[in-house]
Scaffold this motif. Structure first.
Motif, mmCIF file in Angstrom:
data_model
loop_
_atom_site.group_PDB
_atom_site.id
_atom_site.type_symbol
_atom_site.label_atom_id
_atom_site.label_comp_id
_atom_site.label_asym_id
_atom_site.label_seq_id
_atom_site.Cartn_x
_atom_site.Cartn_y
_atom_site.Cartn_z
ATOM 1 N N ILE A 1 58.354 62.351 32.536
ATOM 2 C CA ILE A 1 57.704 61.166 33.200
ATOM 3 C C ILE A 1 57.795 60.160 32.339
ATOM 4 C CG2 ILE A 1 55.708 60.463 34.038
ATOM 5 C CD1 ILE A 1 54.996 63.052 35.012
ATOM 6 N N VAL A 2 58.116 58.992 32.422
ATOM 7 C CA VAL A 2 58.200 58.084 31.514
ATOM 8 C C VAL A 2 57.594 56.685 31.786
ATOM 9 C CG1 VAL A 2 60.417 58.637 30.696
ATOM 10 C CG2 VAL A 2 60.431 56.910 32.337
ATOM 11 N N GLY A 3 57.075 56.559 33.200
ATOM 12 C CA GLY A 3 56.183 55.359 33.611
ATOM 13 C C GLY A 3 55.247 55.846 34.591
ATOM 14 N N MET A 4 54.079 55.317 34.735
ATOM 15 C CA MET A 4 53.139 55.671 35.612
ATOM 16 C C MET A 4 52.485 54.207 36.046
ATOM 17 S SD MET A 4 51.334 59.028 34.665
ATOM 18 C CE MET A 4 50.135 58.321 33.496
ATOM 19 N N ALA A 5 52.063 53.921 37.412
ATOM 20 C CA ALA A 5 51.089 53.056 37.877
ATOM 21 C C ALA A 5 50.354 53.681 39.354
ATOM 22 C CB ALA A 5 52.117 51.853 38.122
ATOM 23 N N CYS A 6 49.303 52.810 39.565
ATOM 24 C CA CYS A 6 48.323 53.360 40.610
ATOM 25 C C CYS A 6 47.530 52.407 40.950
ATOM 26 C CB CYS A 6 47.779 54.543 40.002
ATOM 27 S SG CYS A 6 46.347 54.326 38.612
ATOM 28 N N ARG A 7 47.035 52.855 42.333
ATOM 29 C CA ARG A 7 45.785 52.163 42.867
ATOM 30 C C ARG A 7 44.794 53.244 43.492
ATOM 31 N NH1 ARG A 7 48.080 48.689 40.845
ATOM 32 N NH2 ARG A 7 48.828 46.477 41.708
ATOM 33 N N SER B 1 55.635 49.889 32.748
ATOM 34 C CA SER B 1 55.190 50.823 31.940
ATOM 35 C C SER B 1 56.042 51.738 31.156
ATOM 36 C CB SER B 1 54.076 51.539 32.689
ATOM 37 O OG SER B 1 54.692 52.593 33.308
ATOM 38 N N ALA B 2 57.267 52.027 31.793
ATOM 39 C CA ALA B 2 58.230 52.643 31.134
ATOM 40 C C ALA B 2 59.152 51.955 30.270
ATOM 41 C CB ALA B 2 59.266 53.445 32.073
ATOM 42 N N GLY B 3 58.770 50.294 30.131
ATOM 43 C CA GLY B 3 59.664 49.620 29.255
ATOM 44 C C GLY B 3 60.881 49.229 29.743
ATOM 45 N N VAL C 1 57.930 57.065 37.248
ATOM 46 C CA VAL C 1 59.332 56.848 36.925
ATOM 47 C C VAL C 1 59.695 57.981 36.247
ATOM 48 C CG1 VAL C 1 60.936 55.597 35.617
ATOM 49 C CG2 VAL C 1 58.877 54.411 36.791
ATOM 50 N N LEU C 2 60.909 58.598 36.581
ATOM 51 C CA LEU C 2 61.336 59.946 36.135
ATOM 52 C C LEU C 2 62.678 59.719 35.706
ATOM 53 C CD1 LEU C 2 60.232 62.258 39.163
ATOM 54 C CD2 LEU C 2 58.827 61.530 37.032
ATOM 55 N N GLU C 3 63.102 60.576 34.529
ATOM 56 C CA GLU C 3 64.556 60.771 34.154
ATOM 57 C C GLU C 3 64.556 62.117 33.402
ATOM 58 O OE1 GLU C 3 65.950 57.526 31.870
ATOM 59 O OE2 GLU C 3 64.185 57.557 30.457
ATOM 60 N N LEU D 1 56.357 42.730 24.847
ATOM 61 C CA LEU D 1 56.659 41.569 25.630
ATOM 62 C C LEU D 1 57.702 40.812 25.904
ATOM 63 C CD1 LEU D 1 53.030 40.110 24.473
ATOM 64 C CD2 LEU D 1 53.645 41.002 26.920
ATOM 65 N N ALA D 2 58.757 40.933 24.664
ATOM 66 C CA ALA D 2 59.963 40.434 24.790
ATOM 67 C C ALA D 2 61.087 41.155 25.545
ATOM 68 C CB ALA D 2 60.360 39.767 23.517
ATOM 69 N N THR D 3 60.914 42.473 25.538
ATOM 70 C CA THR D 3 62.020 43.148 25.769
ATOM 71 C C THR D 3 61.705 44.204 26.891
ATOM 72 O OG1 THR D 3 61.321 44.993 24.131
ATOM 73 C CG2 THR D 3 62.877 43.344 23.475
ATOM 74 N N HIS D 4 60.546 44.256 27.234
ATOM 75 C CA HIS D 4 60.234 45.533 27.982
ATOM 76 C C HIS D 4 59.810 44.850 29.548
ATOM 77 C CE1 HIS D 4 59.169 48.522 24.872
ATOM 78 N NE2 HIS D 4 60.547 48.426 25.050
ATOM 79 N N ARG D 5 59.801 43.562 29.687
ATOM 80 C CA ARG D 5 59.377 42.855 30.871
ATOM 81 C C ARG D 5 60.259 41.837 31.533
ATOM 82 N NH1 ARG D 5 53.903 43.907 31.520
ATOM 83 N NH2 ARG D 5 53.804 42.532 33.034
ATOM 84 N N SER D 6 60.318 41.642 32.783
ATOM 85 C CA SER D 6 61.160 40.744 33.435
ATOM 86 C C SER D 6 60.697 39.344 33.165
ATOM 87 C CB SER D 6 61.082 41.154 34.752
ATOM 88 O OG SER D 6 61.415 42.280 35.447
ATOM 89 N N HIS D 7 61.664 38.412 33.094
ATOM 90 C CA HIS D 7 61.325 36.976 32.634
ATOM 91 C C HIS D 7 61.607 36.246 33.873
ATOM 92 C CE1 HIS D 7 61.012 38.526 28.533
ATOM 93 N NE2 HIS D 7 62.283 39.059 28.580
ATOM 94 N N PHE D 8 60.698 35.570 34.099
ATOM 95 C CA PHE D 8 60.700 34.514 35.107
ATOM 96 C C PHE D 8 60.560 33.017 34.671
ATOM 97 C CE2 PHE D 8 58.194 38.500 36.453
ATOM 98 C CZ PHE D 8 59.134 39.186 37.609
ATOM 99 N N ALA D 9 60.549 32.210 35.867
ATOM 100 C CA ALA D 9 61.046 30.953 35.371
ATOM 101 C C ALA D 9 59.680 29.996 34.545
ATOM 102 C CB ALA D 9 61.032 30.010 36.626
#
Length: 777
Positions: free
Chosen positions: A205-211, A304-306, A444-446, A693-701
């Protein structure tokens, strides 16, 4: 059928901003020879038609002109003329694969912008779906035809639908041109000959998220709720249109009523950032909120999994989600008329997994699982099987439930199975029924070897999973003890473990006087045997905190145990002052977690198991293990994060904290969240935060960077605070990125000896300034 004449008028666009065909692109219509009608003239024509006049001679010549040569200027402007094909091939010759793709992308964007009437190709986002850019069947065919002329190919009429973005279409063109290798764009797909790994390799388990109820929006917040022993149940939500006073009746015999009006609710389940996912407001309104939560938590779990979710587009990532309640469909007839056409996809359980795959561009298996209360754990089981079989290298698994109507409360009131106070009293003498809850949990699993190779942080391991069925048991909806014992033993066999190797079980624990004793006896007959009395199996249930979240219940239990192993604490189960008298607790070494306690010390890694049972008769069991030490990965992270981020820069220079969003408002909100997180975690390393912040997230406009000269936490926090409030700050740089930027190199002699030297050269030497201007253009 009555023998009377009929008149049909096909109206074109009107010149006003309101009225007929206002959504039609006037520029495109004009190129097609369709001119807009003056409203007064149009009404006169309508009157003439209704009174029997036939005004065709006045109508057609004055308002419709379709010259046969109308298309030629457009093609010549966008295309390459008679020798366009040969010139295109000459332009592609000798270029690298990446350069050829860039040329073809510009070709597609140019023709797409002309088809939509834009002034510049920059108006075409290369990764935005053509449909979202405004293409319809007519403009799709127009673009196809013009690309045929420019390339000399014969593209199918469905080219834009099969390859729905400019980037994808350019890649398709590259494979069709004879002298361009049919090389797929780089993407993380599985090898064609991946060997089966068997059951010996754990799943990471490399990532988790919840509500979850209680305002929980992250795993950290869920752990805080559990560690504090909080009850997250509440009164019925007031923003869903429920007639709370009308459906409530304390009399259990009142038909069509509920004698309970509490549960575990995600009160802001109606809030959804549709624009972030490119979903229009009408479609978002028609979407079941369960789909919305799964979409949001899937994105967050990947981050969260990078993992940048956008980087997985085109990969064989799998999606396995549990979803049971389909109550939102019942509200379809009550919604506004303009959501018609979206209700099928918005309320279909099958689309719950398909929408995630569609939105994020995954091409692996996508399964929606409905086994009622065991759905998310069954989805987790299927994801693990898919990973072990080599069907997919990465998988998202989880589940979601939202009560769009009070139907479940009314139904269980009739069954006398509802807890009147809205609390699950798991394994307690006071157990008096289930308390319904809602939420979403996503993982997120692998495979563990892949997680290590990819440098992903491992939160926990899944050692074994199993599912089975009650079969012809004592009633369709009644749980079955022998079946539960069998699924436990099957999961342990899959994990190559014994009952003594597991320290704690997160039970189903619905708080019913029938289900809990059956489950407890199955645990006593399996885990309770062959273990010393001083090392009992510890038993608890998250349902005592948040209620029974149905299709998200198993996911919540797994998340709780992952967090408990990482923190080394077993949280208490609430509302259990006295254990159930219907369980013979002396038959085995099983103890209820009536108080929180440290994780027991043993000679093996921390291990826990999670159970889910369902009214469907489908049982599931998962065996978890604490994450192994990652000394190599930690050292690599430290090496990457430490020191200056700019080679050759002064030692005091620190990498900036970069943020991005799809709007300026969202960017400010992102800054506020990061500020709050950084302020609450003083141990956060500023360099590691910059790297993540620079490498683990999507980059938007919409982007911003907070820079400091000495890496002061206070300066970073101050910059975030200014960005969050929209105030100017010397440490904040903010702007909007250019779509599909290009890279160019200027060789300026000896190179740069000091910061700002390039701008000084530009100001001083006209030749250098002219060269730079040319490159930038």
């Amino acid at each position: 059928t009555q023998g009377l004449p009929a008149t049909a008028l096909a109206w074109g666009p009107w010149t006003t901003t309101t009225g007929m065909a206002t959504t039609l692109d006037g520029t495109r219509a004009g190129r097609n020879g369709v001119r807009p009608l003056d409203p007064d003239r149009a009404l006169d024509l309508l009157s003439a038609a209704l009174t029997g006049h036939r005004d065709r001679p006045a109508l057609v010549p004055a308002h419709v002109t379709v010259p046969p040569q109308n298309r030629a200027p457009v093609r010549r402007a966008a295309g390459r003329g008679a020798g366009g094909t040969s010139r295109l091939r000459q332009e592609l010759a000798g270029r690298s694969v990446a350069e050829r793709r860039q040329v073809l992308l510009e070709l597609v964007r140019t023709h797409a912008s002309l088809a939509l009437g834009h002034d510049s190709p920059t108006a075409i986002d290369p990764d935005q779906a053509f449909q979202n850019l405004g293409f319809d069947s007519l403009t799709a065919v127009e673009l196809r035809n013009n690309l045929n002329t420019a390339t000399g190919l014969r593209l199918p009429a469905t080219a834009l639908f099969d390859h729905p973005t400019a980037t994808a279409l350019a890649g398709f063109l590259a494979t069709r041109l004879e002298d361009v290798p049919a090389e797929a764009a780089p993407r993380p797909t599985r090898p064609a000959t991946r060997p089966r790994t068997g059951h010996e390799e754990p799943i990471a388990i490399v990532g988790m998220a919840c509500r979850y109820p209680g305002g929980v929006t992250t795993p950290d917040e869920l752990w805080q709720l559990l560690a504090e022993g909080r009850d997250a149940t509440s009164d019925f939500p007031t923003g869903r249109g429920w007639d709370i006073d009308g459906i409530y009746d304390p009399d259990p015999d009142a038909r069509g009523r509920t004698y309970g009006r509490r549960g575990g609710f995600v009160h802001d389940a109606d809030r959804f950032d549709a624009a972030f996912f490119g979903i229009n407001p009408r479609e978002a309104m028609a979407m079941d909120p369960q789909q919305r939560l799964l979409l949001e938590t899937s994105w967050e779990a990947l981050e969260s999994a990078g993992i940048d979710p956008a980087a997985l587009r085109g990969s064989t990532t799998g999606v396995f989600v549990g979803i049971s309640a389909n109550e939102y469909l019942l509200l379809g007839h009550e919604g506004p008329e303009d959501i018609e056409g979206y209700l099928l996809t918005g309320t279909s359980s099958s689309v719950a997994s398909g929408r995630i795959a569609y939105t994020l561009g995954f091409e692996g298996p996508a399964l929606s699982v409905d086994t009622a209360c065991s759905s998310s754990l069954v989805a987790l089981h299927l994801a693990c099987r898919s990973l072990r079989d080599g069907e997919t290298p990465l998988a998202i698994a989880g589940g979601a439930t939202v009560h769009s109507t009070p139907g479940m409360f009314q139904e269980f009131s009739r069954l006398r199975g509802l807890a009147a106070d809205g609390r699950c009293k798991s394994f307690s003498a006071a157990a008096d029924g289930v308390a319904w809850g809602e939420g979403a949990g996503t993982f997120v699993l692998e495979r563990l070897s892949d997680a290590r190779r990819n440098g992903h942080r491992v939160l926990a391991l899944i050692r074994g999973t199993a599912v089975n069925q009650d079969g012809a048991s004592n009633g369709l909806t009644a749980p079955n003890g022998p079946s539960q014992q069998r699924v436990i033993r099957a999961a342990l066999d899959d994990a190559r473990l014994t009952t003594a190797d597991v320290d704690a079980v997160e039970a189903h624990g619905t708080g019913t006087s029938l289900g809990d004793p059956i489950e407890a006896q199955a645990l006593l007959a399996t885990y309770g045997q062959d273990r010393p009395d001083e090392q009992p199996l510890w038993l608890g249930s998250i349902k005592s905190n948040i209620g029974h979240t149905i299709a998200a219940a198993g996911a919540g239990g797994v998340m709780k145990m992952v967090l408990a192993m990482r923190h080394g604490i077993l949280p208490k189960s609430l509302h259990c002052d006295e254990p159930s008298p219907f369980v013979d607790w002396d038959e085995g070494a099983v103890s209820l977690l009536q108080e929180a306690r440290p994780w027991p010390r043993t000679d093996h890694p921390r291990r826990a198991a999670v159970s889910s049972f369902a009214v469907s008769g489908t049982n599931a069991h998962v065996v978890l293990e604490a994450a192994p030490a990652q000394a190599g990965a930690a050292a690599a992270d430290e090496a990457t994060a430490g020191g200056s981020a700019v080679p050759g820069a002064p030692a005091t220079t620190v990498a900036p904290w970069v943020l991005s969003a799809k709007s300026e408002q969202a960017l400010c909100a992102q800054a506020a969240r990061l500020r709050d997180y950084a302020a609450a975690h003083p141990e956060l390393d500023v360099a590691e935060a910059a790297r993540a912040l620079a490498t683990h997230r999507s980059h938007f406009a919409h982007r911003a960077a907070i820079s400091t000269t000495d890496g002061s936490r206070e300066d970073f926090l101050a910059g975030l605070d200014a960005l969050a409030q929209g105030r100017p700050s010397a440490t904040v740089t903010q702007g909007t990125a250019v779509p599909a930027p290009k890279t160019a190199f200027v060789l300026s002699g000896q190179g740069s000896q000091r910061p700002g030297m390039g701008s000084e050269l530009y100001e001083t030497f006209p030749v250098f300034a002219a060269a730079l201007d040319q490159v930038c253009h």
